[in-house]
Design an enzyme around this catalytic site. Sequence first.
Site, mmCIF file in Angstrom:
data_model
loop_
_atom_site.group_PDB
_atom_site.id
_atom_site.type_symbol
_atom_site.label_atom_id
_atom_site.label_comp_id
_atom_site.label_asym_id
_atom_site.label_seq_id
_atom_site.Cartn_x
_atom_site.Cartn_y
_atom_site.Cartn_z
ATOM 1 N N LYS A 36 44.979 35.250 7.234
ATOM 2 C CA LYS A 36 43.610 35.669 6.898
ATOM 3 C C LYS A 36 42.542 34.619 7.186
ATOM 4 O O LYS A 36 41.424 34.966 7.529
ATOM 5 C CB LYS A 36 43.532 36.124 5.445
ATOM 6 N N ARG A 131 43.378 37.204 -11.709
ATOM 7 C CA ARG A 131 42.883 37.893 -10.525
ATOM 8 C C ARG A 131 43.643 39.204 -10.486
ATOM 9 O O ARG A 131 43.588 39.943 -11.486
ATOM 10 C CB ARG A 131 43.027 37.033 -9.253
#
Length: 355
Positions: A36, A131
Amino acid sequence: MAAPRLEIDLNKIHHNTQTLVQRLASEGISVTGVTKASLGSAPIAHTLLQAGVCGLGDSRIENIESMRRANITAHMSLIRAPMLSQAKRVVQAADLSFNSELDIIKQLSYYAHELKRVHSIVLMLELGDLREGIMPEELLETVESILVLPNIELKGIGTNLACRCGVSPDTRNMAQLSELASQIETKFKLNLAIISGGNSANLPWILNQANHTRVNNLRLGESILLGREPLQRHPIEGLYTDAITLIAEVIESKIKPSVATGVIAQSAFGAVPAQIDQGPKAQSILAIGIQDIDPAGLTATQNQQILAASSDHLIIHTQQCLTIGSEMKFQLNYSALLRAMTSPFVNKTYFPITN
Ligand SMILES: *Cc1c(COP(=O)(O)O)cnc(C)c1O
């Protein structure tokens, strides 16, 4: 050569990847290479695969699609939960996705059925970093609902720490993940192939001791590209920290006062830090700005002081005036790398693998 540019040494990335793959293999842990931060770069993806990662992971379906267009057929995981609106694309391009919402898994099941495919999932658990992930209390009930969905295969469970709150992976939370995996296996009489313990922040935990848990996979990006662990940003022994270098070009260089003149209000991007009068100094402007890099994440390789940045200008103090058109080199942290890799204005120059 074109400027600004990232010089990406694929030999060093190969070395970093292979070193981590080998060290973790001795602890029974496979490595998913995370692309990413490189915008799904095909040369980097090929390098990771050559160096022995078990598959690729990316947080954006767009990056996975672009690697598929580059004819990369390796196993690919979407490591951020799919958007409901992208579920069909996820089933089409990714082999596996990380999930924490039943509504999304149902949508994946719907499209997997329609497309006559089986889509694999890893169920993410919240283990303290706040998260993504389901709460451990909801695990068994969620698994029960997943197991009845057509064309979905529950491949394993995972967690992600140290991203939002900096919670360190340790024997306690990794043992907790292992224990939850065993609970699922016992209750539903199945076998979980993947226990994915986390990201590069798990390396300080596993490189210093034997693996006494069932964790058998890590997803690594930053440590491969930058050779550092993200908890303290210490270099990892045996890895290169300079596989990627940023180069920018000088467009102005003059002796200027070291403090501004006039009534001081806000600058283009907010408050101006207090300035210290050091007398006139050589000040150079480089043609790169905050749309290309995070200026706080750059280190000049010759200790020049970075003073400020606006959209398109990076301003530095140098020992003396620099030649117009000359180039300066910088090391990048993760934040600067991410932005440079995704800026269309920054060229990417790859040094191919030579071995
Ligand atoms: C970004 C990310 C990773 C990789 O993290 P690094 O610190 O770059 O190794 C792994 N897992 C998830 C879920 C991520 O979002």
